[in-house]
Design a protein around this motif. Sequence first.
Motif, mmCIF file in Angstrom:
data_model
loop_
_atom_site.group_PDB
_atom_site.id
_atom_site.type_symbol
_atom_site.label_atom_id
_atom_site.label_comp_id
_atom_site.label_asym_id
_atom_site.label_seq_id
_atom_site.Cartn_x
_atom_site.Cartn_y
_atom_site.Cartn_z
ATOM 1 N N LEU A 1 4.509 11.531 1.912
ATOM 2 C CA LEU A 1 3.751 10.736 2.865
ATOM 3 C C LEU A 1 2.479 11.483 3.236
ATOM 4 C CD1 LEU A 1 3.515 8.355 4.884
ATOM 5 C CD2 LEU A 1 4.842 9.746 6.500
ATOM 6 N N THR A 39 -0.491 3.490 -2.400
ATOM 7 C CA THR A 39 0.956 3.589 -2.179
ATOM 8 C C THR A 39 1.722 2.934 -3.320
ATOM 9 O OG1 THR A 39 0.735 3.640 0.229
ATOM 10 C CG2 THR A 39 2.840 2.880 -0.660
ATOM 11 N N THR A 68 3.329 7.548 -0.478
ATOM 12 C CA THR A 68 3.062 6.615 0.604
ATOM 13 C C THR A 68 1.840 7.097 1.362
ATOM 14 O OG1 THR A 68 5.419 6.122 0.814
ATOM 15 C CG2 THR A 68 3.993 5.468 2.638
#
Length: 124
Positions: free
Chosen positions: A9, A89, A121
């Motif tokens: 992330l 993403t 992400t």
Amino acid sequence: QLQASGGGLVQAGGSLRLSCATSGFTFARYAIAWFRQAPGKVREGVGCIYNRDGSIYYEDPVKGRFTVSSDIAKKTVFLQMNSLKPEDTASYYCAADPGDCAVHSPYYYGMRYWGKGTLVTVSS
């Protein structure tokens, strides 16, 4: 044969470096490609390096932001991703084929070997 790693992330504008570790084929003679797929979307090519001559291809959505490189000794290909956007993403996959990158560009279907992906992400 191939294992992608390094996903995670990250905030928009950030960077990640993915790795594709390989085994079981003559790495220096193969093209290694990266492609990605987001839920509900079609596969999208990212880039490819042909280890025989060092030529590198990038698909339009990532040109200028992503860099593909290869470490012959480690039999590993890297994908440096900078200036990441939420639309980047996806799950990222690597694949290998003895043919030139141009044979399978831009979606990299039909390559001889491919492995599990790593999820990237990008939050806005």
